[in-house]
Design a protein around this motif. Structure first.
Motif, PDB file in Angstrom:
ATOM      1  N   GLU A 107       0.827  -1.208   0.000  1.00 56.90           N
ATOM      2  CA  GLU A 107       0.000   0.000   0.000  1.00 56.90           C
ATOM      3  C   GLU A 107       0.860   1.255   0.000  1.00 56.90           C
ATOM      4  O   GLU A 107       0.601   2.208  -0.743  1.00 56.90           O
ATOM      5  N   LEU A 108       1.893   1.270   0.843  1.00 57.63           N
ATOM      6  CA  LEU A 108       2.773   2.439   0.932  1.00 57.63           C
ATOM      7  C   LEU A 108       3.541   2.662  -0.368  1.00 57.63           C
ATOM      8  O   LEU A 108       3.647   3.792  -0.852  1.00 57.63           O
ATOM      9  N   LYS A 109       4.089   1.589  -0.940  1.00 58.66           N
ATOM     10  CA  LYS A 109       4.857   1.725  -2.183  1.00 58.66           C
ATOM     11  C   LYS A 109       3.966   2.179  -3.342  1.00 58.66           C
ATOM     12  O   LYS A 109       4.356   3.024  -4.140  1.00 58.66           O
ATOM     13  N   SER A 110       2.769   1.626  -3.422  1.00 57.00           N
ATOM     14  CA  SER A 110       1.878   2.031  -4.509  1.00 57.00           C
ATOM     15  C   SER A 110       1.374   3.461  -4.293  1.00 57.00           C
ATOM     16  O   SER A 110       1.214   4.212  -5.265  1.00 57.00           O
ATOM     17  N   ALA A 111       1.145   3.853  -3.054  1.00 55.47           N
ATOM     18  CA  ALA A 111       0.737   5.242  -2.778  1.00 55.47           C
ATOM     19  C   ALA A 111       1.861   6.208  -3.154  1.00 55.47           C
ATOM     20  O   ALA A 111       1.599   7.275  -3.723  1.00 55.47           O
ATOM     21  N   VAL A 117       3.257  10.519  -9.478  1.00 52.79           N
ATOM     22  CA  VAL A 117       2.518  10.866 -10.697  1.00 52.79           C
ATOM     23  C   VAL A 117       1.761  12.181 -10.504  1.00 52.79           C
ATOM     24  O   VAL A 117       1.781  13.056 -11.384  1.00 52.79           O
ATOM     25  N   VAL A 118       1.127  12.341  -9.363  1.00 55.86           N
ATOM     26  CA  VAL A 118       0.404  13.586  -9.076  1.00 55.86           C
ATOM     27  C   VAL A 118       1.382  14.766  -9.044  1.00 55.86           C
ATOM     28  O   VAL A 118       1.085  15.848  -9.582  1.00 55.86           O
ATOM     29  N   GLY A 119       2.539  14.574  -8.428  1.00 58.52           N
ATOM     30  CA  GLY A 119       3.547  15.641  -8.369  1.00 58.52           C
ATOM     31  C   GLY A 119       4.029  16.047  -9.746  1.00 58.52           C
ATOM     32  O   GLY A 119       4.177  17.240 -10.046  1.00 58.52           O
ATOM     33  N   ILE A 120       4.276  15.056 -10.599  1.00 56.26           N
ATOM     34  CA  ILE A 120       4.700  15.348 -11.971  1.00 56.26           C
ATOM     35  C   ILE A 120       3.587  16.104 -12.709  1.00 56.26           C
ATOM     36  O   ILE A 120       3.851  17.064 -13.443  1.00 56.26           O
ATOM     37  N   GLY A 121       2.349  15.688 -12.489  1.00 51.19           N
ATOM     38  CA  GLY A 121       1.219  16.379 -13.110  1.00 51.19           C
ATOM     39  C   GLY A 121       1.098  17.819 -12.635  1.00 51.19           C
ATOM     40  O   GLY A 121       0.789  18.722 -13.422  1.00 51.19           O
ATOM     41  N   PHE A 122       1.342  18.044 -11.353  1.00 49.68           N
ATOM     42  CA  PHE A 122       1.277  19.392 -10.801  1.00 49.68           C
ATOM     43  C   PHE A 122       2.349  20.277 -11.439  1.00 49.68           C
ATOM     44  O   PHE A 122       2.080  21.422 -11.829  1.00 49.68           O
ATOM     45  N   ILE A 123       3.551  19.724 -11.579  1.00 48.16           N
ATOM     46  CA  ILE A 123       4.635  20.481 -12.219  1.00 48.16           C
ATOM     47  C   ILE A 123       4.290  20.760 -13.685  1.00 48.16           C
ATOM     48  O   ILE A 123       4.512  21.862 -14.190  1.00 48.16           O
ATOM     49  N   ILE A 141      -4.961  19.434 -16.607  1.00 55.47           N
ATOM     50  CA  ILE A 141      -3.743  18.659 -16.345  1.00 55.47           C
ATOM     51  C   ILE A 141      -3.721  18.220 -14.890  1.00 55.47           C
ATOM     52  O   ILE A 141      -3.413  17.051 -14.586  1.00 55.47           O
ATOM     53  N   MET A 142      -4.044  19.122 -13.989  1.00 57.98           N
ATOM     54  CA  MET A 142      -4.060  18.765 -12.568  1.00 57.98           C
ATOM     55  C   MET A 142      -5.125  17.708 -12.285  1.00 57.98           C
ATOM     56  O   MET A 142      -4.860  16.719 -11.587  1.00 57.98           O
ATOM     57  N   PHE A 143      -6.305  17.879 -12.833  1.00 57.44           N
ATOM     58  CA  PHE A 143      -7.399  16.924 -12.635  1.00 57.44           C
ATOM     59  C   PHE A 143      -7.011  15.557 -13.188  1.00 57.44           C
ATOM     60  O   PHE A 143      -7.190  14.532 -12.525  1.00 57.44           O
ATOM     61  N   GLY A 144      -6.452  15.559 -14.387  1.00 56.61           N
ATOM     62  CA  GLY A 144      -6.023  14.309 -15.003  1.00 56.61           C
ATOM     63  C   GLY A 144      -4.903  13.639 -14.220  1.00 56.61           C
ATOM     64  O   GLY A 144      -4.856  12.406 -14.118  1.00 56.61           O
ATOM     65  N   SER A 145      -4.003  14.436 -13.650  1.00 58.69           N
ATOM     66  CA  SER A 145      -2.899  13.841 -12.892  1.00 58.69           C
ATOM     67  C   SER A 145      -3.385  13.181 -11.608  1.00 58.69           C
ATOM     68  O   SER A 145      -2.830  12.164 -11.185  1.00 58.69           O
ATOM     69  N   PHE A 146      -4.437  13.721 -11.006  1.00 60.48           N
ATOM     70  CA  PHE A 146      -4.999  13.069  -9.809  1.00 60.48           C
ATOM     71  C   PHE A 146      -5.611  11.716 -10.180  1.00 60.48           C
ATOM     72  O   PHE A 146      -5.417  10.729  -9.470  1.00 60.48           O
ATOM     73  N   PHE A 147      -6.341  11.671 -11.278  1.00 61.57           N
ATOM     74  CA  PHE A 147      -6.905  10.397 -11.720  1.00 61.57           C
ATOM     75  C   PHE A 147      -5.801   9.433 -12.156  1.00 61.57           C
ATOM     76  O   PHE A 147      -5.841   8.253 -11.827  1.00 61.57           O
ATOM     77  N   GLY A 149      -2.722   9.383 -11.106  1.00 58.93           N
ATOM     78  CA  GLY A 149      -2.032   8.936  -9.899  1.00 58.93           C
ATOM     79  C   GLY A 149      -2.785   7.820  -9.207  1.00 58.93           C
ATOM     80  O   GLY A 149      -2.200   6.831  -8.750  1.00 58.93           O
ATOM     81  N   SER A 150      -4.092   7.958  -9.154  1.00 61.65           N
ATOM     82  CA  SER A 150      -4.924   6.915  -8.542  1.00 61.65           C
ATOM     83  C   SER A 150      -4.870   5.626  -9.355  1.00 61.65           C
ATOM     84  O   SER A 150      -4.721   4.532  -8.795  1.00 61.65           O
ATOM     85  N   LEU A 151      -4.994   5.747 -10.660  1.00 65.51           N
ATOM     86  CA  LEU A 151      -4.964   4.568 -11.531  1.00 65.51           C
ATOM     87  C   LEU A 151      -3.605   3.870 -11.492  1.00 65.51           C
ATOM     88  O   LEU A 151      -3.527   2.643 -11.376  1.00 65.51           O
ATOM     89  N   ILE A 152      -2.552   4.639 -11.589  1.00 65.44           N
ATOM     90  CA  ILE A 152      -1.214   4.047 -11.597  1.00 65.44           C
ATOM     91  C   ILE A 152      -0.886   3.473 -10.219  1.00 65.44           C
ATOM     92  O   ILE A 152      -0.230   2.431 -10.119  1.00 65.44           O
ATOM     93  N   GLY A 153      -1.369   4.112  -9.160  1.00 62.40           N
ATOM     94  CA  GLY A 153      -1.188   3.552  -7.823  1.00 62.40           C
ATOM     95  C   GLY A 153      -1.882   2.209  -7.681  1.00 62.40           C
ATOM     96  O   GLY A 153      -1.318   1.253  -7.122  1.00 62.40           O
ATOM     97  N   SER A 154      -3.096   2.091  -8.216  1.00 62.43           N
ATOM     98  CA  SER A 154      -3.814   0.808  -8.188  1.00 62.43           C
ATOM     99  C   SER A 154      -3.118  -0.230  -9.058  1.00 62.43           C
ATOM    100  O   SER A 154      -3.032  -1.402  -8.696  1.00 62.43           O
ATOM    101  N   LEU A 155      -2.610   0.204 -10.205  1.00 62.48           N
ATOM    102  CA  LEU A 155      -1.875  -0.702 -11.086  1.00 62.48           C
ATOM    103  C   LEU A 155      -0.597  -1.193 -10.405  1.00 62.48           C
ATOM    104  O   LEU A 155      -0.260  -2.384 -10.480  1.00 62.48           O
ATOM    105  N   ALA A 156       0.101  -0.295  -9.721  1.00 60.72           N
ATOM    106  CA  ALA A 156       1.307  -0.684  -8.986  1.00 60.72           C
ATOM    107  C   ALA A 156       0.962  -1.660  -7.869  1.00 60.72           C
ATOM    108  O   ALA A 156       1.692  -2.624  -7.634  1.00 60.72           O
ATOM    109  N   GLN A 157      -0.149  -1.415  -7.197  1.00 61.26           N
ATOM    110  CA  GLN A 157      -0.584  -2.317  -6.134  1.00 61.26           C
ATOM    111  C   GLN A 157      -0.837  -3.714  -6.704  1.00 61.26           C
ATOM    112  O   GLN A 157      -0.380  -4.710  -6.141  1.00 61.26           O
ATOM    113  N   PHE A 158      -1.518  -3.792  -7.833  1.00 61.92           N
ATOM    114  CA  PHE A 158      -1.773  -5.077  -8.482  1.00 61.92           C
ATOM    115  C   PHE A 158      -0.455  -5.740  -8.867  1.00 61.92           C
ATOM    116  O   PHE A 158      -0.255  -6.934  -8.649  1.00 61.92           O
ATOM    117  N   TYR A 159       0.458  -4.959  -9.433  1.00 61.04           N
ATOM    118  CA  TYR A 159       1.762  -5.482  -9.837  1.00 61.04           C
ATOM    119  C   TYR A 159       2.515  -6.041  -8.631  1.00 61.04           C
ATOM    120  O   TYR A 159       3.086  -7.143  -8.699  1.00 61.04           O
TER     121      TYR A 159
END
Length: 168
Positions: A107-111, A117-123, A141-147, A149-159
């Motif tokens: 959970e921590l690693k995927s978060a 991802v969210v930070g990169i989107g913010f930049i 861009i900010m809205f998309g980066s939040f989504f 980040g959530s998707l990639i975090g879930s994908l990382a969790q699955f991985y």
């Protein structure tokens, strides 16, 4: 497939559904000429509306997921034992949902990956302003980066549940 993997998949599907619906809605409004591309009131309202829809959808879908999980466990117990004892079913469900140190590490690693991802989107959103794009582009861009980040975090969790995770 474990409970945690299934939950991550359900979260990814929910996120994809919400961002897809938002994209179709926003693109349709802009293409039809119903709103101006730089109408900040529209973008703010649309984003708030889809944040609310996303929260409600996530809650409802997780409830449905847990109901279907309970039914699947009951069917599995029935086919294995020929009977469906409520106490055995409850024990099986609770044992699937136990969270240990590995689960917390995943959970921590995927978060962390999601926050990167969210930070990169913010930049990227701030950079869009430096390059004189409209404020609506920055918001999207900010809205998309939040989504994302959530998707990639879930994908990382699955991985991590599939491939394992190290403490390093």
């Amino acid at each position: 497939m474990s409970y945690q993997e299934q939950r991550a998949i359900v979260s990814m599907i929910t996120g994809l559904f919400i961002i897809g619906a938002y994209s179709i809605y926003a693109y349709g409004k802009v293409q039809s000429g119903a709103i101006a591309a730089d109408d900040m009131k529209f973008w703010a309202g649309a984003m708030l509306m889809f944040i609310g829809i996303g929260i409600a959808a996530a809650i409802v879908i997780q409830i449905i997921f847990h109901i279907l999980l309970s039914v699947a466990v009951a069917v599995q117990e029935k086919t294995r034992n020929g009977q469906c004892d409520d106490k055995e079913m409850q024990k099986t469900i609770e044992s699937d949902m136990v969270t240990d140190e590995r689960d917390k590490l995943i959970e921590l690693k995927s978060a962390r990956i999601g926050f990167i991802v969210v930070g990169i989107g913010f930049i990227a959103a701030l950079a869009s302003q430096v390059f004189n794009h409209s404020s609506a582009v920055m918001l999207n861009i900010m809205f998309g980066s939040f989504f994302a980040g959530s998707l990639i975090g879930s994908l990382a969790q699955f991985y991590f549940y599939r491939k394992g995770v190290s403490n390093g």
